[in-house]
Design a protein around this motif. Structure first.
Motif, mmCIF file in Angstrom:
data_model
loop_
_atom_site.group_PDB
_atom_site.id
_atom_site.type_symbol
_atom_site.label_atom_id
_atom_site.label_comp_id
_atom_site.label_asym_id
_atom_site.label_seq_id
_atom_site.Cartn_x
_atom_site.Cartn_y
_atom_site.Cartn_z
ATOM 1 N N HIS A 267 0.825 -1.204 0.000
ATOM 2 C CA HIS A 267 0.000 0.000 0.000
ATOM 3 C C HIS A 267 0.863 1.261 0.000
ATOM 4 N N GLY A 268 1.934 1.259 0.770
ATOM 5 C CA GLY A 268 2.812 2.431 0.813
ATOM 6 C C GLY A 268 3.427 2.755 -0.534
ATOM 7 N N ILE A 269 3.901 1.737 -1.214
ATOM 8 C CA ILE A 269 4.484 1.941 -2.547
ATOM 9 C C ILE A 269 3.417 2.418 -3.520
ATOM 10 N N LEU A 270 2.242 1.801 -3.459
ATOM 11 C CA LEU A 270 1.156 2.225 -4.355
ATOM 12 C C LEU A 270 0.705 3.650 -4.067
ATOM 13 N N PHE A 271 0.736 4.065 -2.791
ATOM 14 C CA PHE A 271 0.331 5.436 -2.485
ATOM 15 C C PHE A 271 1.339 6.448 -3.030
ATOM 16 N N ILE A 272 2.612 6.116 -2.991
ATOM 17 C CA ILE A 272 3.628 7.002 -3.576
ATOM 18 C C ILE A 272 3.402 7.133 -5.082
ATOM 19 N N VAL A 273 3.134 6.008 -5.741
ATOM 20 C CA VAL A 273 2.849 6.032 -7.179
ATOM 21 C C VAL A 273 1.566 6.822 -7.443
ATOM 22 N N TYR A 274 0.552 6.638 -6.586
ATOM 23 C CA TYR A 274 -0.707 7.369 -6.718
ATOM 24 C C TYR A 274 -0.473 8.883 -6.607
ATOM 25 N N GLY A 275 0.320 9.289 -5.634
ATOM 26 C CA GLY A 275 0.597 10.721 -5.469
ATOM 27 C C GLY A 275 1.304 11.308 -6.676
ATOM 28 N N ALA A 276 2.290 10.587 -7.196
ATOM 29 C CA ALA A 276 3.025 11.076 -8.368
ATOM 30 C C ALA A 276 2.136 11.130 -9.605
ATOM 31 N N THR A 277 1.359 10.077 -9.826
ATOM 32 C CA THR A 277 0.502 10.077 -11.013
ATOM 33 C C THR A 277 -0.650 11.066 -10.887
ATOM 34 N N SER A 278 -1.105 11.333 -9.661
ATOM 35 C CA SER A 278 -2.154 12.351 -9.510
ATOM 36 C C SER A 278 -1.610 13.733 -9.851
ATOM 37 N N LEU A 279 -0.364 13.982 -9.506
ATOM 38 C CA LEU A 279 0.249 15.264 -9.854
ATOM 39 C C LEU A 279 0.407 15.396 -11.367
ATOM 40 N N ILE A 280 0.847 14.337 -12.013
ATOM 41 C CA ILE A 280 0.996 14.356 -13.479
ATOM 42 C C ILE A 280 -0.363 14.515 -14.154
ATOM 43 N N ALA A 281 -1.364 13.755 -13.683
ATOM 44 C CA ALA A 281 -2.700 13.838 -14.278
ATOM 45 C C ALA A 281 -3.305 15.222 -14.087
ATOM 46 N N SER A 282 -3.080 15.818 -12.917
ATOM 47 C CA SER A 282 -3.639 17.151 -12.683
ATOM 48 C C SER A 282 -2.972 18.185 -13.587
ATOM 49 N N HIS A 283 -1.687 18.014 -13.827
ATOM 50 C CA HIS A 283 -0.982 18.948 -14.710
ATOM 51 C C HIS A 283 -1.453 18.792 -16.154
ATOM 52 N N LEU A 284 -1.588 17.546 -16.606
ATOM 53 C CA LEU A 284 -2.010 17.316 -17.991
ATOM 54 C C LEU A 284 -3.470 17.701 -18.224
ATOM 55 N N SER A 285 -4.306 17.573 -17.196
ATOM 56 C CA SER A 285 -5.725 17.894 -17.347
ATOM 57 C C SER A 285 -6.045 19.345 -17.030
ATOM 58 N N GLY A 286 -5.093 20.059 -16.466
ATOM 59 C CA GLY A 286 -5.323 21.459 -16.140
ATOM 60 C C GLY A 286 -6.206 21.668 -14.928
ATOM 61 N N TRP A 287 -6.135 20.737 -13.972
ATOM 62 C CA TRP A 287 -6.923 20.873 -12.755
ATOM 63 C C TRP A 287 -6.425 22.040 -11.917
ATOM 64 N N PRO A 288 -7.318 22.723 -11.214
ATOM 65 C CA PRO A 288 -6.860 23.699 -10.223
ATOM 66 C C PRO A 288 -6.227 22.968 -9.033
ATOM 67 N N VAL A 289 -5.480 23.686 -8.242
ATOM 68 C CA VAL A 289 -4.755 23.083 -7.120
ATOM 69 C C VAL A 289 -5.721 22.429 -6.140
ATOM 70 N N TRP A 290 -6.873 23.049 -5.891
ATOM 71 C CA TRP A 290 -7.816 22.479 -4.920
ATOM 72 C C TRP A 290 -8.326 21.113 -5.364
#
Length: 100
Positions: A42-65
């Motif tokens: 779970h810890g490793i998957l959460f690190i991957v989740y955090g990184a991919t959420s940052l990439i997805a938010s950047h590519l999708s143009g999500w606001p910070v909130w």
């Protein structure tokens, strides 16, 4: 975005497994290694989740909130279901924009 959706679901399942399977096994069946192994995964998957959420938010143009909400939902049991709902709601908009 599909990769982030997959990571979100897998990470959410690992959190639910940790909380509702491994921790009761540790407490009631005296199996502390269940938490050790599931916790590592779970810890490793959460690190991957955090990184991919940052990439997805950047590519999708999500606001910070919105990115912070998605990141917070990664630590809430069954929060991955709402994240999946958000992503599925956004995917048709992306495909419609490409065809126009």
């Amino acid at each position: 975005m599909k990769f982030f959706r997959l990571i979100s679901i897998v990470e959410g399942i690992s959190l639910v497994t940790l909380l509702f399977v491994a921790m009761p096994l540790r407490t009631y069946a005296d199996m502390p290694l269940a938490v050790t192994y599931v916790g590592w995964v779970h810890g490793i998957l959460f690190i991957v989740y955090g990184a991919t959420s940052l990439i997805a938010s950047h590519l999708s143009g999500w606001p910070v909130w919105k990115w912070l909400l998605v990141l917070f939902l990664g630590v809430v049991p069954f929060g991955f279901l709402y994240v999946d709902h958000l992503i599925r709601r956004e995917i048709p908009n992306a495909s419609a924009a490409r065809t126009a």
